[in-house]
Motif scaffolding. Structure first.
Motif, mmCIF file in Angstrom:
data_model
loop_
_atom_site.group_PDB
_atom_site.id
_atom_site.type_symbol
_atom_site.label_atom_id
_atom_site.label_comp_id
_atom_site.label_asym_id
_atom_site.label_seq_id
_atom_site.Cartn_x
_atom_site.Cartn_y
_atom_site.Cartn_z
ATOM 1 N N THR A 48 1.007 -1.244 -0.204
ATOM 2 C CA THR A 48 0.164 0.094 0.140
ATOM 3 C C THR A 48 0.883 1.507 0.114
ATOM 4 O O THR A 48 0.364 2.172 -0.666
ATOM 5 C CB THR A 48 -0.801 0.334 1.580
ATOM 6 O OG1 THR A 48 -0.536 -0.306 2.291
ATOM 7 C CG2 THR A 48 -2.013 -1.334 1.277
ATOM 8 N N LEU A 72 2.801 1.295 -6.126
ATOM 9 C CA LEU A 72 2.310 2.279 -6.402
ATOM 10 C C LEU A 72 3.932 3.137 -7.810
ATOM 11 O O LEU A 72 4.811 2.407 -7.106
ATOM 12 C CB LEU A 72 1.823 3.907 -5.405
ATOM 13 C CG LEU A 72 1.643 5.150 -6.144
ATOM 14 C CD1 LEU A 72 -0.044 5.217 -6.804
ATOM 15 C CD2 LEU A 72 1.406 6.016 -4.377
ATOM 16 N N ASN A 92 -0.713 3.193 -11.406
ATOM 17 C CA ASN A 92 -0.866 4.151 -10.698
ATOM 18 C C ASN A 92 -1.641 4.765 -9.590
ATOM 19 O O ASN A 92 -3.169 3.208 -9.956
ATOM 20 C CB ASN A 92 -0.538 5.497 -11.302
ATOM 21 C CG ASN A 92 0.323 6.919 -10.108
ATOM 22 O OD1 ASN A 92 -0.940 7.187 -9.202
ATOM 23 N ND2 ASN A 92 0.623 7.832 -10.555
ATOM 24 N N VAL A 93 -2.600 5.889 -8.670
ATOM 25 C CA VAL A 93 -4.352 5.411 -8.036
ATOM 26 C C VAL A 93 -4.797 5.099 -9.624
ATOM 27 O O VAL A 93 -4.914 6.322 -10.803
ATOM 28 C CB VAL A 93 -4.397 6.497 -7.180
ATOM 29 C CG1 VAL A 93 -5.144 6.747 -6.863
ATOM 30 C CG2 VAL A 93 -2.730 6.808 -6.723
ATOM 31 N N LEU A 106 -5.875 -0.272 -7.107
ATOM 32 C CA LEU A 106 -4.826 0.719 -6.605
ATOM 33 C C LEU A 106 -6.427 1.713 -6.394
ATOM 34 O O LEU A 106 -6.448 2.778 -7.368
ATOM 35 C CB LEU A 106 -3.714 1.456 -7.127
ATOM 36 C CG LEU A 106 -2.356 0.602 -6.503
ATOM 37 C CD1 LEU A 106 -3.077 -1.007 -7.247
ATOM 38 C CD2 LEU A 106 -1.177 1.066 -7.153
ATOM 39 N N VAL A 107 -5.772 2.309 -4.720
ATOM 40 C CA VAL A 107 -7.211 3.533 -5.137
ATOM 41 C C VAL A 107 -6.882 4.419 -3.791
ATOM 42 O O VAL A 107 -5.807 3.885 -3.296
ATOM 43 C CB VAL A 107 -9.031 3.237 -4.716
ATOM 44 C CG1 VAL A 107 -9.948 1.741 -5.197
ATOM 45 C CG2 VAL A 107 -8.886 1.640 -3.404
ATOM 46 N N GLN A 108 -7.930 5.825 -3.592
ATOM 47 C CA GLN A 108 -6.546 6.409 -3.142
ATOM 48 C C GLN A 108 -6.445 6.032 -1.763
ATOM 49 O O GLN A 108 -7.782 5.231 -1.585
ATOM 50 C CB GLN A 108 -7.640 8.211 -2.696
ATOM 51 C CG GLN A 108 -8.871 7.567 -2.149
ATOM 52 C CD GLN A 108 -9.739 9.423 -3.490
ATOM 53 O OE1 GLN A 108 -8.948 10.469 -2.763
ATOM 54 N NE2 GLN A 108 -11.161 9.594 -2.403
ATOM 55 N N VAL A 125 -1.661 3.756 -1.016
ATOM 56 C CA VAL A 125 -3.229 3.782 -1.592
ATOM 57 C C VAL A 125 -3.700 3.126 -1.074
ATOM 58 O O VAL A 125 -3.247 2.069 -0.016
ATOM 59 C CB VAL A 125 -2.959 3.111 -2.812
ATOM 60 C CG1 VAL A 125 -2.234 4.000 -3.897
ATOM 61 C CG2 VAL A 125 -1.876 2.167 -2.997
#
Length: 228
Positions: A48, A72, A92-93, A106-108, A125
């Motif tokens: 993460t 990330l 990336n996000v 991948l989420v914020q 993430v």
């Protein structure tokens, strides 16, 4: 699908043929964990963010096992270019990586990011993972934020792994709101009681969530497994 809680924010998800290790922080670095970097055998590693309590053992495990790592972009570059890992994906996000066992998106998340060597990368993430017909949302280290609801609406969550320790992440009260936003059938608390600043009452969290939502809270001790 089996969910093994190794301790802190470290889990292994297994569908029988694939073993997905999340945020490798193992003994003796992790005082809550029993297995060391020599004792796990993942096929894949998901990270993460770069804080040591989430990836202290990632490089050692990946070099020994050849596990495919997902992190990330900037962290993935560090793993490949500076640590010599060859099998690394660098979304990336918002990005999704697909595997034979499913996928990870991948989420914020709202937190900070510093690599073990002191490099500040700033990225972090949460992980939405589909494995064995089950969708697992590992929130990573994060504060409470309202788009947790949007993430779960877009991809309904079966199991949510939620930090409750406070100080470095949301506390158990904010975590109960997060559980309400996400609406998962099963909620498993994490990132608590590893160190004094993040001591938390998991049973109180369970009571709060189950009194306000239809979610079932499963409190796991390090080394215990939950099957879904």
């Amino acid at each position: 699908m089996n969910i093994l809680y190794i301790g802190h924010a470290t889990f292994e998800l297994s569908d029988g043929s694939s073993r997905v290790l999340i945020d490798p922080f193992l003994a003796p670095n992790n005082p809550a964990a029993t297995p060391s970097a020599d004792d796990v055998d993942p096929t894949h590693i998901l990270i993460t963010h770069g804080h040591a309590d989430h990836m202290a053992d990632a490089v050692a495990v990946a070099k020994r096992t050849g596990a495919h790592c997902v992190a990330l972009t900037e962290l993935a570059d560090w793993l490949g270019e500076q640590q010599g890992l060859e099998n690394v994906s660098d979304p990336n996000v918002g990005g999704t990586v697909e595997f034979e066992w499913g996928w990870v998106k991948l989420v914020q998340a709202f937190h900070t990011g510093t690599l073990p060597d002191g490099t500040v990368v700033g990225g972090q993430v949460g992980l939405v993972i589909s494995i064995g017909g089950t969708t697992v949302y590992h929130l990573g280290d994060t504060a409470l934020f309202s788009d947790l609801r949007l993430i779960a609406e877009h991809t309904p969550v079966d199991v949510a792994l939620i930090p409750i320790g406070g100080h470095y992440t949301m506390d158990r009260h904010d975590a109960a709101v997060a559980a309400e936003f996400i609406g998962a059938g099963t909620v498993i608390p994490m990132h608590y009681n590893t160190f004094p600043p993040i001591e938390a009452d998991a049973e109180a969290f369970k009571s709060d969530v189950e009194s306000k939502t239809s979610s079932q809270v499963v409190v796991l001790n390090p080394g215990e497994t939950h099957s879904v």
